[in-house]
Structures are given as C-alpha cells and as structure tokens.
Write a protein that holds these residues in place. Structure first.
Motif, PDB file in Angstrom:
ATOM      1  N   LYS A 246      12.957 -25.746   5.675  1.00 22.83           N
ATOM      2  CA  LYS A 246      13.330 -24.579   4.860  1.00 22.83           C
ATOM      3  C   LYS A 246      14.708 -24.773   4.253  1.00 22.83           C
ATOM      4  O   LYS A 246      15.652 -25.158   4.940  1.00 22.83           O
ATOM      5  N   VAL A 248      17.997 -23.228   2.933  1.00 15.81           N
ATOM      6  CA  VAL A 248      18.718 -21.991   3.257  1.00 15.81           C
ATOM      7  C   VAL A 248      20.107 -22.025   2.635  1.00 15.81           C
ATOM      8  O   VAL A 248      20.624 -23.086   2.260  1.00 15.81           O
ATOM      9  N   GLY A 281      15.007 -20.277   0.764  1.00 14.54           N
ATOM     10  CA  GLY A 281      14.080 -19.504   1.585  1.00 14.54           C
ATOM     11  C   GLY A 281      12.678 -20.082   1.603  1.00 14.54           C
ATOM     12  O   GLY A 281      11.806 -19.560   2.310  1.00 14.54           O
ATOM     13  N   ARG A 282      12.462 -21.163   0.856  1.00 11.50           N
ATOM     14  CA  ARG A 282      11.131 -21.786   0.794  1.00 11.50           C
ATOM     15  C   ARG A 282      11.176 -23.198   1.378  1.00 11.50           C
ATOM     16  O   ARG A 282      12.239 -23.785   1.558  1.00 11.50           O
ATOM     17  N   GLU A 283       9.990 -23.723   1.671  1.00 13.82           N
ATOM     18  CA  GLU A 283       9.880 -25.087   2.160  1.00 13.82           C
ATOM     19  C   GLU A 283      10.162 -26.076   1.022  1.00 13.82           C
ATOM     20  O   GLU A 283       9.678 -25.903  -0.104  1.00 13.82           O
TER      21      GLU A 283
END
Length: 372
Positions: A246, A248, A281-283
C-alpha cells in the motif's frame, strides 16, 4: 551504411493470426539495433520482413530512405547471419566466404583480396583451407559472419547467431561482434531472446511482446526507466524486484508499507506526493533492482541519506564470487539483493539490508503500466 525506418508495420498470416501489430522503429546510419523478446513475440518475423523473406501486410519499411516493401532480398543490399551458420559442408572456408562473390561474378583477383581482408578482420586466415566439419562452433560462426562481410552490404541482419554456442563461446563471440561493429560502423539489426546480449551489444533496443514494441530506447534508459512491468522484469539479471504494497503518506512525501516477517515499516519513496496522489491508499508495485538492495560494505557509492535499513530473514544465499545474492521475503514475496561476500549472511538468520530508492519505479498492478 544505411538508416532503417519501420513505419506502422503489421503482419497477419493467411489464417488470420496477427503477428506484428503496428511496429514503429527508427535507427540512424551505423547504429546497432537489438530486437529482443520471448519466443513468439514477432522479432524474427520482423527481421525476415526487413530482409525481404516475409511480406508486409500493412505499413512501410525504408532502408536509407528508400521504401523496400516490394524489393526482392537481393536488391536490398543486406547480408544475413543465421543461427544455424548455413555453411556448405563440402566447401572450404575460403570457398564458403567467396560463394556469393562467385554468384555475382566478381573477378577472381578481387575475390582473393576480399577473402583475405575478411579473414584477417575475423582472425580466421589460418582456417581458410579447412572445411566446416573441422571447425568449432565459434569458428563456424566467424565463417558465417565472414561470408556476410564479403558482401560489404549497407546493413547486417543477425538472427540469434549465438544461441547454438556454449556460455563461454557466447561471451567471446559477443565481444567479437561488438568489436566488428566498432571497426566497420555498419548498421546492424540483431535478434535475440537473451537480454544480456541486448544490453551489452545494442545502441538501441526494441523490447517486444505479442507483436508489439513495449519499449524502444537506449539500453541504460530501458534498464533504469522501464515503461511497464513486462520490460522491467525482462531486462536485467537477476530481474528487477517487484514489491506489492500500500502506498501511504509519509511526512511530506509518500512511502510503501513493508512487512518482512521480522518487522513492519514504511519505506520512504523519492516521488512528489502530487506525482502519485491518485494512488495514495491503494496497492502499487515497487520496482527495485537487486543492486539497489545491499549491505553497508557495498553501499559506499550511494549518496548519504538515501539508504534505508530494513531487517529481513534470509531464505537462501547464492555466492557468485564478486558479490553474494541474498534472497528474503518482503510483503509475502521473495526478493533478491546483492551484498558484499565478506558480509557473510547466513540462511534462516536475520540481517539488515539497505534499500536505495533513488532509482525506484512504481507500477499500477491493475494494468502493469508505470506510474512514476
């Protein structure tokens, strides 16, 4: 010498199977172009189309500014070196080299001069009176190259010429081909599935997959800045590490969450938050070359402040002599790093690896394209 321009070229076989899907490549006089990719990617078909051995379904191929789509192979002024050498077993080396000259009715005295010049260039003068059956694989490949050189063409085409040789001979012949290009300055198009050949020989590389050029550029550019996951994994030995995790926020920038089974941490990344804002916030998939994950002994060339320690558990080690490959788990996937052999890491023991993210790349796992 001659330039080569491949403009929006397609190839579809009569059964409707598409082989090439809009290939665009341009190289200048005297450049060394590598067509690289796995089996079935279309690289040999493209080479055969340049040679005139395959027809073009759509698009245009130009040699030195002249469209050659409808020219026969003999009218393109090219010479081809094949994987299988294609030598006449009943002829001597001298006769093999001069065979094409005989066909074109070059005077005997001129043939002798050409054969001696070519043999001297390739250091095979002492082999001129032998037959192919008396030669090693590397010597046969030199003879095949000599027959092409005798033509004095504007362009050489090589179709996986080293794939039949053992590892030691491949390295030797690779150097010979590079030296030959440096001496002659002739345009070369070279097909291989070996990415090491691609990196060491080419001025320009076209990485192909499923009939499409995935990336075209200089070797170092492709190595450092791959356009997608396929190119990143295909070029490089050992291949690039792909760490999915993820993305961040990390202070004023961004980072990727890491879990090594020993510790959890956030690896700070060198990208502007605005550059990758939509992916926070995403892979994502972080790409790092093995030499960018190392130990303190090997990290002396890295600018201060860019190395980040990560504790891992060693799975297995592979000593290679000049360095040691260390394999460990990060985010549930095995990665490989290069460390100094004197650091002496041990399997199943914990060790600290230093991550240099100065040349990190990010990919989108949904489409495998590069984000940053």
């Amino acid at each position: 010498m001659a330039s080569l321009s491949i403009r929006d070229v397609y190839k579809t076989y009569p059964n409707g199977v598409p082989v090439l899907k809009g290939v665009n490549i341009d190289i200048e006089d005297g450049q060394f172009l590598i067509l690289v990719g796995g089996s079935g990617c279309g690289k040999s078909t493209l080479l055969n189309m340049i040679a005139g051995l395959e027809t073009v379904t759509k698009g245009e191929i130009q040699i030195d500014g002249k469209t050659v789509n409808n020219l026969s192979p003999k009218d393109r002024d090219i010479a081809m070196v094949f994987q299988s050498y294609a030598l006449y077993p009943s002829m001597t080396v001298r006769e093999n080299i001069s065979f094409g000259l005989n066909i074109r009715k070059v005077p005997k005295a001129e043939q002798t001069q050409i054969v001696e010049r070519v043999a001297n260039t390739l250091q095979i003068t002492h082999l001129l009176d032998r037959k192919p059956g008396q030669l090693s694989g590397g010597q046969r490949q030199r003879v095949a190259m000599g027959r092409a050189l005798a033509r004095d063409p504007v362009m050489f085409l090589f179709d996986e010429p080293l794939s039949n040789l053992d590892a030691k001979l491949r390295i030797e012949m690779r150097s010979e081909i590079k030296l030959l290009h440096q001496r002659l300055g002739t345009t070369i198009v070279y097909v291989t599935h070996d990415q090491i050949e691609a990196m060491t020989l080419g001025d320009r590389i076209a990485v192909m997959k499923d009939g499409v050029v995935q990336q075209f550029g200089a070797p170092q550019e492709i190595y450092d800045s791959p356009s997608n996951l396929f190119v990143a994994g295909f070029i490089g030995a050992p291949p690039m590490n792909f760490i999915q995790g993820k993305l961040v926020e990390a202070g004023a920038g961004v980072g990727i969450e890491l879990d090594t089974g020993v510790t959890r941490s956030v690896l700070n990344l060198p990208f502007e938050s605005g550059q990758v804002k939509s992916h926070v916030g995403r892979e994502v998939i972080l790409g790092l070359r093995p030499e960018r994950i190392t130990d303190a002994r090997s990290a002396h060339n890295v600018e201060g402040g860019k190395l980040q320690p990560v504790e891992v558990k060693v799975d297995v080690i592979e000593p290679t002599g000049p360095d040691t490959l260390v394999f460990a788990q990060v985010n549930g996937k095995r990665i490989v790093s290069r460390v100094h052999p004197a650091s002496n890491p041990q399997p199943l023991a914990n060790t600290t690896l230093l991550f240099d993210v100065s040349k990190a790349v990010l990919f989108d796992p949904s489409n495998e394209e590069r984000i940053a």
